[in-house]
Design a protein around this motif. Structure first.
Motif, PDB file in Angstrom:
ATOM      1  N   ALA A  90     -37.206 -38.329  14.157  1.00  0.00           N
ATOM      2  CA  ALA A  90     -37.564 -38.738  12.875  1.00  0.00           C
ATOM      3  C   ALA A  90     -37.292 -37.476  11.777  1.00  0.00           C
ATOM      4  O   ALA A  90     -36.545 -37.624  10.866  1.00  0.00           O
ATOM      5  CB  ALA A  90     -38.674 -39.455  12.400  1.00  0.00           C
ATOM      6  N   ALA A  91     -38.019 -36.617  11.914  1.00  0.00           N
ATOM      7  CA  ALA A  91     -38.068 -35.441  11.129  1.00  0.00           C
ATOM      8  C   ALA A  91     -36.828 -34.536  11.446  1.00  0.00           C
ATOM      9  O   ALA A  91     -36.314 -33.994  10.157  1.00  0.00           O
ATOM     10  CB  ALA A  91     -39.197 -34.313  11.554  1.00  0.00           C
ATOM     11  N   HIS A  92     -36.258 -34.778  12.602  1.00  0.00           N
ATOM     12  CA  HIS A  92     -34.673 -34.114  12.506  1.00  0.00           C
ATOM     13  C   HIS A  92     -33.881 -34.591  11.685  1.00  0.00           C
ATOM     14  O   HIS A  92     -32.893 -34.201  10.897  1.00  0.00           O
ATOM     15  CB  HIS A  92     -34.233 -34.210  14.170  1.00  0.00           C
ATOM     16  CG  HIS A  92     -32.931 -33.513  14.393  1.00  0.00           C
ATOM     17  ND1 HIS A  92     -32.558 -33.574  15.594  1.00  0.00           N
ATOM     18  CD2 HIS A  92     -32.123 -33.095  13.651  1.00  0.00           C
ATOM     19  CE1 HIS A  92     -31.331 -32.943  15.731  1.00  0.00           C
ATOM     20  NE2 HIS A  92     -31.073 -32.691  14.523  1.00  0.00           N
ATOM     21  N   ALA A  93     -34.024 -36.115  11.655  1.00  0.00           N
ATOM     22  CA  ALA A  93     -33.101 -36.862  10.644  1.00  0.00           C
ATOM     23  C   ALA A  93     -33.147 -36.503   9.174  1.00  0.00           C
ATOM     24  O   ALA A  93     -32.320 -36.276   8.557  1.00  0.00           O
ATOM     25  CB  ALA A  93     -32.937 -38.380  10.803  1.00  0.00           C
ATOM     26  N   VAL A  94     -34.398 -36.278   8.787  1.00  0.00           N
ATOM     27  CA  VAL A  94     -34.745 -35.935   7.587  1.00  0.00           C
ATOM     28  C   VAL A  94     -34.325 -34.549   7.110  1.00  0.00           C
ATOM     29  O   VAL A  94     -33.803 -34.357   6.153  1.00  0.00           O
ATOM     30  CB  VAL A  94     -36.376 -36.199   7.465  1.00  0.00           C
ATOM     31  CG1 VAL A  94     -36.713 -35.441   6.042  1.00  0.00           C
ATOM     32  CG2 VAL A  94     -36.904 -37.561   7.227  1.00  0.00           C
ATOM     33  N   LEU A  95     -34.357 -33.666   8.190  1.00  0.00           N
ATOM     34  CA  LEU A  95     -33.898 -32.233   7.802  1.00  0.00           C
ATOM     35  C   LEU A  95     -32.514 -32.291   7.519  1.00  0.00           C
ATOM     36  O   LEU A  95     -31.888 -31.561   6.846  1.00  0.00           O
ATOM     37  CB  LEU A  95     -34.381 -31.413   9.007  1.00  0.00           C
ATOM     38  CG  LEU A  95     -33.948 -29.743   8.837  1.00  0.00           C
ATOM     39  CD1 LEU A  95     -34.248 -29.283   7.677  1.00  0.00           C
ATOM     40  CD2 LEU A  95     -34.363 -29.202  10.080  1.00  0.00           C
ATOM     41  N   LEU A  96     -31.677 -33.191   8.411  1.00  0.00           N
ATOM     42  CA  LEU A  96     -30.202 -32.987   8.276  1.00  0.00           C
ATOM     43  C   LEU A  96     -29.732 -33.745   7.019  1.00  0.00           C
ATOM     44  O   LEU A  96     -28.960 -33.001   6.202  1.00  0.00           O
ATOM     45  CB  LEU A  96     -29.612 -33.863   9.389  1.00  0.00           C
ATOM     46  CG  LEU A  96     -29.621 -33.550  10.796  1.00  0.00           C
ATOM     47  CD1 LEU A  96     -29.122 -34.570  11.887  1.00  0.00           C
ATOM     48  CD2 LEU A  96     -28.692 -32.300  11.061  1.00  0.00           C
ATOM     49  N   GLY A  97     -30.611 -34.481   6.309  1.00  0.00           N
ATOM     50  CA  GLY A  97     -30.442 -35.166   5.095  1.00  0.00           C
ATOM     51  C   GLY A  97     -30.507 -34.141   3.825  1.00  0.00           C
ATOM     52  O   GLY A  97     -30.218 -34.321   2.833  1.00  0.00           O
ATOM     53  N   ALA A  98     -31.387 -33.145   4.166  1.00  0.00           N
ATOM     54  CA  ALA A  98     -31.966 -32.051   3.257  1.00  0.00           C
ATOM     55  C   ALA A  98     -30.925 -30.832   3.206  1.00  0.00           C
ATOM     56  O   ALA A  98     -31.463 -29.874   2.728  1.00  0.00           O
ATOM     57  CB  ALA A  98     -33.548 -31.735   3.426  1.00  0.00           C
ATOM     58  N   GLY A  99     -29.884 -30.966   4.207  1.00  0.00           N
ATOM     59  CA  GLY A  99     -29.109 -29.780   4.203  1.00  0.00           C
ATOM     60  C   GLY A  99     -29.608 -28.903   5.525  1.00  0.00           C
ATOM     61  O   GLY A  99     -28.969 -27.660   5.557  1.00  0.00           O
ATOM     62  N   GLY A 100     -30.094 -29.205   6.518  1.00  0.00           N
ATOM     63  CA  GLY A 100     -30.687 -28.490   7.653  1.00  0.00           C
ATOM     64  C   GLY A 100     -29.961 -28.841   8.847  1.00  0.00           C
ATOM     65  O   GLY A 100     -29.104 -29.454   8.842  1.00  0.00           O
ATOM     66  N   LYS A 101     -30.634 -28.275   9.785  1.00  0.00           N
ATOM     67  CA  LYS A 101     -30.171 -28.649  11.359  1.00  0.00           C
ATOM     68  C   LYS A 101     -31.298 -28.181  12.292  1.00  0.00           C
ATOM     69  O   LYS A 101     -32.226 -27.612  11.904  1.00  0.00           O
ATOM     70  CB  LYS A 101     -29.039 -27.476  11.855  1.00  0.00           C
ATOM     71  CG  LYS A 101     -29.227 -26.077  11.791  1.00  0.00           C
ATOM     72  CD  LYS A 101     -27.936 -25.276  11.874  1.00  0.00           C
ATOM     73  CE  LYS A 101     -28.513 -23.756  11.901  1.00  0.00           C
ATOM     74  NZ  LYS A 101     -27.087 -23.049  12.107  1.00  0.00           N
ATOM     75  N   VAL A 102     -31.125 -28.841  13.542  1.00  0.00           N
ATOM     76  CA  VAL A 102     -31.862 -28.310  14.632  1.00  0.00           C
ATOM     77  C   VAL A 102     -31.091 -28.168  15.762  1.00  0.00           C
ATOM     78  O   VAL A 102     -30.033 -29.198  16.034  1.00  0.00           O
ATOM     79  CB  VAL A 102     -32.855 -29.741  15.147  1.00  0.00           C
ATOM     80  CG1 VAL A 102     -33.666 -29.356  16.236  1.00  0.00           C
ATOM     81  CG2 VAL A 102     -33.739 -29.954  13.953  1.00  0.00           C
ATOM     82  N   VAL A 103     -31.120 -27.022  16.213  1.00  0.00           N
ATOM     83  CA  VAL A 103     -30.285 -26.782  17.505  1.00  0.00           C
ATOM     84  C   VAL A 103     -31.025 -26.208  18.605  1.00  0.00           C
ATOM     85  O   VAL A 103     -32.050 -25.553  18.587  1.00  0.00           O
ATOM     86  CB  VAL A 103     -29.250 -25.449  16.865  1.00  0.00           C
ATOM     87  CG1 VAL A 103     -28.251 -25.796  15.760  1.00  0.00           C
ATOM     88  CG2 VAL A 103     -30.067 -24.183  16.401  1.00  0.00           C
ATOM     89  N   ASP A 104     -30.212 -26.289  19.940  1.00  0.00           N
ATOM     90  CA  ASP A 104     -30.953 -25.911  20.910  1.00  0.00           C
ATOM     91  C   ASP A 104     -30.800 -24.311  20.967  1.00  0.00           C
ATOM     92  O   ASP A 104     -29.899 -23.766  20.685  1.00  0.00           O
ATOM     93  CB  ASP A 104     -29.847 -26.306  22.057  1.00  0.00           C
ATOM     94  CG  ASP A 104     -30.439 -26.099  23.480  1.00  0.00           C
ATOM     95  OD1 ASP A 104     -30.866 -24.950  23.681  1.00  0.00           O
ATOM     96  OD2 ASP A 104     -30.045 -26.710  24.365  1.00  0.00           O
ATOM     97  N   LEU A 105     -32.056 -23.699  21.341  1.00  0.00           N
ATOM     98  CA  LEU A 105     -31.994 -22.310  21.103  1.00  0.00           C
ATOM     99  C   LEU A 105     -31.082 -21.595  22.133  1.00  0.00           C
ATOM    100  O   LEU A 105     -30.733 -20.472  22.061  1.00  0.00           O
ATOM    101  CB  LEU A 105     -33.311 -21.828  21.228  1.00  0.00           C
ATOM    102  CG  LEU A 105     -34.146 -21.697  19.789  1.00  0.00           C
ATOM    103  CD1 LEU A 105     -35.597 -21.277  20.054  1.00  0.00           C
ATOM    104  CD2 LEU A 105     -33.359 -20.570  19.063  1.00  0.00           C
ATOM    105  N   ASN A 106     -30.778 -22.326  23.352  1.00  0.00           N
ATOM    106  CA  ASN A 106     -29.918 -21.456  24.405  1.00  0.00           C
ATOM    107  C   ASN A 106     -28.464 -21.809  24.050  1.00  0.00           C
ATOM    108  O   ASN A 106     -27.770 -20.888  24.086  1.00  0.00           O
ATOM    109  CB  ASN A 106     -30.136 -22.020  25.590  1.00  0.00           C
ATOM    110  CG  ASN A 106     -31.520 -21.871  26.321  1.00  0.00           C
ATOM    111  OD1 ASN A 106     -31.888 -20.641  26.135  1.00  0.00           O
ATOM    112  ND2 ASN A 106     -32.390 -22.921  26.654  1.00  0.00           N
TER     113      ASN A 106
END
Length: 259
Positions: free
Chosen positions: A216-232
């Motif tokens: 859920a927070a990942h989706a919210v971050l995408l809508g705010a101009g962010g990203k969540v990425v695999d560190l590897n």
């Protein structure tokens, strides 16, 4: 999914938050799940309310909740679209009574979180949005559009989010690349939401999480101009790609940040 249906899901999440607060404001029993993580009656009450509410929406999708995690991979791998739910994220924070716990509901399409709602009932705050609606908002009580922060030009003046309950040597090593960064500790999915609303630049997660902790927070971050990425791999974090529902170590950040 129609915008009015998302508004209905926000109402469901907030109602679950109200159920949780009923338990939070009195004494409650604490059980241990098989993995030794804590479970309270608030987790179960929120789960029941959310599952019933989602089933009553006009467009019925499968639901994967932390409290229904026994759904088989044979069934899940057929899903192209579903709801990903954590009825009470931050149970440890709930037990400590520090207010930093949330209700999380994400809409996942082809492995990507396209919309989500994060309700922090003790704080009176709701985060919602995603790429499906092109923006994300913080509701407290009115909607304010969110945008990730601009990144500092050098190694100074960074604000990095850490976990209040799960700090690690790897986290300490990560922040050592910055010059005296400000470290904000926070519980539950609120850490990703801090990046979404521009109150922090980065959130490195260098410990175990499950998909329902982040969707859920990942989706919210995408809508705010962010990203969540695999560190590897530096690739976007995806959902329901294999039997194991544990996330890899990841980084939540503005889109322009390069590992």
């Amino acid at each position: 999914m129609q915008k009015n249906q998302y508004e209905q899901v926000i109402t469901i999440a907030q109602a679950a938050g109200d159920k949780i607060m009923e338990v939070y404001q009195r004494d409650f029993a604490i059980e241990q799940k098989v993995d030794q993580s804590p479970l309270t009656e608030a987790d179960l009450a929120a789960h029941t309310l959310i599952e019933k509410g989602l089933q009553e929406l006009g467009e019925v999708l499968p639901v994967l909740s932390e409290e229904s995690g026994d759904i088989t991979w044979a069934e899940r791998q057929q899903w192209s679209e579903y709801w990903l739910v954590d009825p009470l994220d931050g149970t440890k924070e709930f037990i400590k009574k520090n207010d930093e716990f949330t209700v999380n509901i994400a809409h996942i399409v082809n492995g990507a979180p396209v919309w989500g709602v994060v309700v922090a009932p003790a704080l009176g705050v709701t985060y919602h949005g995603g790429t499906a609606v092109e923006n994300s908002y913080k509701r407290s009580p009115n909607d304010i559009e969110m945008q990730v922060a601009e990144l500092p030009s050098g190694t100074a003046d960074w604000c990095i989010v850490g976990s209040r309950s799960h700090q690690s040597d790897a986290f300490v090593e990560f922040v050592s690349r910055f010059q005296a960064p400000s470290i904000t500790s926070m519980g539950s999915s609120l850490k990703i939401c801090l990046v979404a609303e521009g109150k922090a630049h980065l959130y490195p997660r260098l410990g175990p999480t499950s998909e329902w902790d982040t969707g859920a927070a990942h989706a919210v971050l995408l809508g705010a101009g962010g990203k969540v990425v695999d560190l590897n791999s530096n690739q976007p974090l995806l959902y329901n790609q294999e039997e194991n529902i544990l996330n890899p170590y990841f980084l939540a950040a503005p889109q322009e940040y390069n590992i």
